[in-house]
Design an enzyme around this catalytic site. Structure first.
Site, PDB file in Angstrom:
ATOM      1  N   LYS A  54      72.350  32.102  62.022  1.00 15.35           N
ATOM      2  CA  LYS A  54      71.118  31.690  61.681  1.00 15.35           C
ATOM      3  C   LYS A  54      70.733  32.072  60.160  1.00 15.35           C
ATOM      4  O   LYS A  54      69.785  31.511  59.738  1.00 15.35           O
ATOM      5  CB  LYS A  54      70.128  32.222  62.658  1.00 15.35           C
ATOM      6  CG  LYS A  54      70.214  31.484  64.163  1.00 15.35           C
ATOM      7  CD  LYS A  54      69.813  29.900  63.953  1.00 15.35           C
ATOM      8  CE  LYS A  54      69.769  29.653  65.289  1.00 15.35           C
ATOM      9  NZ  LYS A  54      69.248  28.051  65.577  1.00 15.35           N
ATOM     10  N   SER A  79      62.320  33.543  69.411  1.00 18.07           N
ATOM     11  CA  SER A  79      62.394  34.916  70.033  1.00 18.07           C
ATOM     12  C   SER A  79      63.588  35.637  69.755  1.00 18.07           C
ATOM     13  O   SER A  79      63.746  36.737  70.439  1.00 18.07           O
ATOM     14  CB  SER A  79      62.147  34.849  71.611  1.00 18.07           C
ATOM     15  OG  SER A  79      63.281  33.602  72.237  1.00 18.07           O
ATOM     16  N   GLU A 205      78.156  22.957  75.370  1.00 18.93           N
ATOM     17  CA  GLU A 205      76.730  23.422  75.750  1.00 18.93           C
ATOM     18  C   GLU A 205      77.004  24.185  77.074  1.00 18.93           C
ATOM     19  O   GLU A 205      77.935  23.722  77.896  1.00 18.93           O
ATOM     20  CB  GLU A 205      76.070  21.890  75.827  1.00 18.93           C
ATOM     21  CG  GLU A 205      75.595  21.326  74.540  1.00 18.93           C
ATOM     22  CD  GLU A 205      74.548  19.984  74.897  1.00 18.93           C
ATOM     23  OE1 GLU A 205      73.480  20.142  74.339  1.00 18.93           O
ATOM     24  OE2 GLU A 205      75.074  19.027  75.688  1.00 18.93           O
ATOM     25  N   GLY A 209      72.237  23.028  80.367  1.00 20.61           N
ATOM     26  CA  GLY A 209      71.261  22.722  79.582  1.00 20.61           C
ATOM     27  C   GLY A 209      71.928  21.814  78.186  1.00 20.61           C
ATOM     28  O   GLY A 209      71.986  21.979  77.273  1.00 20.61           O
ATOM     29  N   ASP A 211      71.610  18.904  77.034  1.00 20.33           N
ATOM     30  CA  ASP A 211      70.944  17.697  76.437  1.00 20.33           C
ATOM     31  C   ASP A 211      71.548  16.942  75.417  1.00 20.33           C
ATOM     32  O   ASP A 211      71.240  15.686  75.410  1.00 20.33           O
ATOM     33  CB  ASP A 211      69.499  18.376  75.888  1.00 20.33           C
ATOM     34  CG  ASP A 211      69.705  19.396  74.862  1.00 20.33           C
ATOM     35  OD1 ASP A 211      70.379  20.377  75.166  1.00 20.33           O
ATOM     36  OD2 ASP A 211      69.151  19.354  73.876  1.00 20.33           O
ATOM     37  N   SER A 306      79.261  32.442  67.468  1.00 23.85           N
ATOM     38  CA  SER A 306      77.988  32.235  66.564  1.00 23.85           C
ATOM     39  C   SER A 306      76.996  33.174  66.682  1.00 23.85           C
ATOM     40  O   SER A 306      76.210  33.538  65.528  1.00 23.85           O
ATOM     41  CB  SER A 306      77.098  30.857  67.124  1.00 23.85           C
ATOM     42  OG  SER A 306      76.775  30.844  68.193  1.00 23.85           O
TER      43      SER A 306
END
Lengths: 331, 331
Positions: A54, A79, A205, A209, A211, A306
Site C-alpha cells: 500500500k 483501519s 479472493e 468475500g 465480490d 502483499s
C-alpha cells in the site's frame, strides 16, 4: 475502452518511488516448488515500508499532488495498511495527514499512524457513513483524498511491485495476486500484460468475500449482500472499486477463492519455509498455490505476499487454530 | 601470525556459491533505526537456503573436495542448521551425506535432512563421544568430515554473507554477528577488515554461553565448565573452535552478551518490524542492538540475522513468554 492507467503510468510511478519504496525481496524455496509442482517466486511486499504494498500507491498519489495541495494535507480511510501507508507518505512529504478509522479498530493500528504524526479521526461503523465523513472533512479542511484503490496513481504505484518482479524474473508465466479493492491486481495486470502479453494473471479472493468473482460472472459490478466475514480482513470488500474494476474485468484471466483455513495454513507455511510473516489478506495468493487452486504444472509462477500487518498474538491464535484443525489434505 | 583464511579465500567461495546460495535480502526499517539511534541494515541469512548461513560454508567445503572424495560421501554432526545445510549440499553435489544427530533431537530436524536423502546416525548425548563417532564412521566409510565451523572452507563460505552486505552497503561502520563455533564471525571479520580496515566487528554470545568472551579475557581458549543452558541452542558451545579462534582472537573488536529474555524479545521484534522469522541463535546480534549493548550513536550498523530454524509452536512459546515477562526497559 481506454483503461484508467497505462504501462507508462507505472513506469512513472517506479521513478517516483526509486530510493523511497523498498525493492522488496524475491524469495524461492525448493519445498514450495515441490508443493506447487512449479517454480514459484514470491514477491515479499510484506517487507515493504509500513509492511505492505500500500505504501507504493499512497506515496505516489501524495507525491503527485501539486505542492499547495500537499501542503494543505491528505486524508484517507483505513483501519489497516492503507492508513499506515498514508501516515508514512505524509510524514516523508511533509503533508499533514488525517486517517479515518473505525472507533472499534485495534488501538495498535491507530498508534502506528499517530507515531508518524497523523491525526486520527474515528467513526462509528454502525451509524456513520465513512465516505461522507471523509469527503466532508476533505472539503472543510481543503484536504486531498487518497483512496486505498480507486485512484490511477494508487493503482500505478501498486503496479511497480510487479514491474520489479517481472524485470528480474522475465521467465514468469503466471502471476497470482490478492484482490481486495482491486488496485494491486489492476496495476499488476496492466504492467504484466504489457511486458509479457501471454502472461496469465490470476486474482485470489477469500471465498467469503468474492465480490470480484461474482462481478465477473455477472458481467458487471455487483455488491455482496453482507459484509464478508473472513480472516482476511483487508479483503472484506462488498463491491469491486470502480477504476480497478475497469482494468480487472478486462485483463484478469481468472479469479479463484480460498477458505479461511487455507489462508491460515499459508501463513504458517510462509513462516516455516519462507521465514517471513504474512497477514491473512497478504497470504491468499500463496494459499491458492498451496491449495492447488491453479493449474501451474511445470510453469513459473510469481506470487505476491502483499502484506505482513499482523500482531504476534493474533498470528499465534490464527496459526495455532490452523494446527488444531489440521492442514489441507494436499499438504 | 598467519590467519587460516584470507580475503581471497572468501572471494573464491563467493564465486563457488554464485547462483547456488541465495543473495539474501538487506532489510531496514525506520523503527529499528529509531530504537538503535543508528542506521541499521539487517542481513537476512534466515532467508538463505535451509534457513541459515550454514549452507554457504557446508556447500563450499563439499564443492571443494576432489570428485572421488565427494563421490564417497560427506559426514558432519549437527542437530540443527549445519545438518540441514550438509544434506542440501550433498543432494546438490550428488555426494552421499551422513548427518550425526543426538537421539533426543527433535524429530523434525532429522526429517528435514532425511527428506533430502541424507542418512541419519543417532548417538546418546550422555554416553557417546560424538566426535569419535564421526571420525570413526568417516574412516570406516571413506567419508570426508565437514565441520560446522572448524574448517577454512566453511569459514570462507560464511564470510560471503558479509561480502554481499559490504559490497552493497560500504557505508557500514560496525558489523554485529552471532558467535557460536565462531565460523561466521571469523569469515565476516577477515573480509570486513580487508574491505574496510577501520570497521568495528562485534561478536554476540548468549550470556549463559560466553566461551569466546571468557577466552578473550583469558588471552587463550578456555572451556566453560558446564554445557550452557540458553534458549540460543545453536550457540551453546563450551569452547571456541580452534581455527575460528585464531581469527577472532585477533580481529574481533568486542564481544558482548545478551540474556535469553533479550533474545526472545528480539525474535518478536523481528517478527513485528522486519516481518521475518529469527531463531534464538539467529537473533542474538539484533538482541544486542535492541538492548543497547553497543555504542552505535549515529553509526551505520550491519546486523546479521543468521538463521530462522525455529518451529512455529516453539516460536509461539518463546515469544509468548517474552510477552508475559515484559520487554526490556528500553523498548
Amino acid at each position: 475502452m481506454t483503461l484508467p492507467i497505462t504501462p507508462a503510468d507505472i513506469r512513472t510511478a517506479a521513478r517516483a518511488l526509486d530510493g523511497i519504496a523498498v525493492r522488496t525481496p524475491h524469495l524461492s524455496v525448493a519445498a514450495l516448488d515441490a508443493a506447487a509442482d512449479a517454480t514459484v517466486i514470491v514477491k515479499a511486499e510484506n517487507m515493504q515500508r509500513t509492511g505492505s504494498f500500500k505504501f507504493r500507491g499512497a506515496y505516489h498519489h501524495a507525491a503527485s499532488l501539486p505542492a499547495d495541495a500537499r501542503g494543505r494535507g491528505i486524508i484517507g480511510a483505513s483501519s489497516g495498511n492503507h492508513g499506515q501507508a498514508l501516515a508514512l507518505a505524509g510524514w516523508l512529504l511533509h503533508a499533514p495527514t488525517t486517517v479515518v478509522i473505525p472507533s472499534d479498530a485495534p488501538r495498535a493500528k491507530a498508534e502506528g499512524a499517530m507515531s508518524l504524526g497523523a491525526q486520527i479521526v474515528t467513526y462509528d461503523r454502525r451509524h456513520d457513513d465513512r465516505d461522507a465523513l471523509v469527503v466532508g472533512l476533505a472539503n472543510e479542511r481543503g484536504l486531498s483524498v487518497i483512496p486505498s484503490a480507486n485512484s490511477p496513481h494508487v493503482m500505478a504505484g501498486a503496479g511497480t511491485a510487479a514491474l520489479e518482479l517481472l524485470t528480474e524474473h522475465p521467465e514468469i508465466t503466471t502471476l497470482v495476486v490478492p484482490i481486495g479493492g482491486g488496485g494491486l491486481a489492476a496495476g499488476t495486470a496492466v504492467i504484466a500484460k504489457h511486458l509479457r502479453p501471454g502472461i496469465r494473471i490470476v486474482g485470489v479472493e477469500p471465498s467469503a468475500g468474492a465480490d470480484t468473482l461474482a462481478s465477473l460472472r455477472a458481467g458487471h459490478r455487483v455488491s455482496l449482500e453482507e459484509v464478508p466475514r473472513t480472516v482476511a480482513d483487508g479483503l472484506g470488500h462488498t463491491t469491486p472499486s470502480a477504476l480497478p474494476w475497469q482494468v480487472n474485468s478486462l485483463l484478469l484471466d481468472d479469479v479463484v477463492t480460498v477458505a479461511d483455513r487455507e489462508i491460515t495454513f499459508a501463513m504458517g507455511y510462509a513462516f516455516q519455509h519462507l521465514k517471513c510473516v504474512a497477514e491473512p489478506s497478504g497470504a491468499v495468493a500463496l494459499a491458492a498455490v498451496l491449495a492447488n487452486r491453479l493449474d501451474l504444472d511445470g510453469q513459473t509462477a510469481g506470487v505476491m505476499i502483499s502484506g505482513g500487518g499482523v500482531d504476534l498474538p493474533v498470528f499465534h491464535d490464527l496459526t495455532s487454530s490452523a494446527h488444531r484443525n489440521g492442514t489441507p489434505a494436499h499438504a
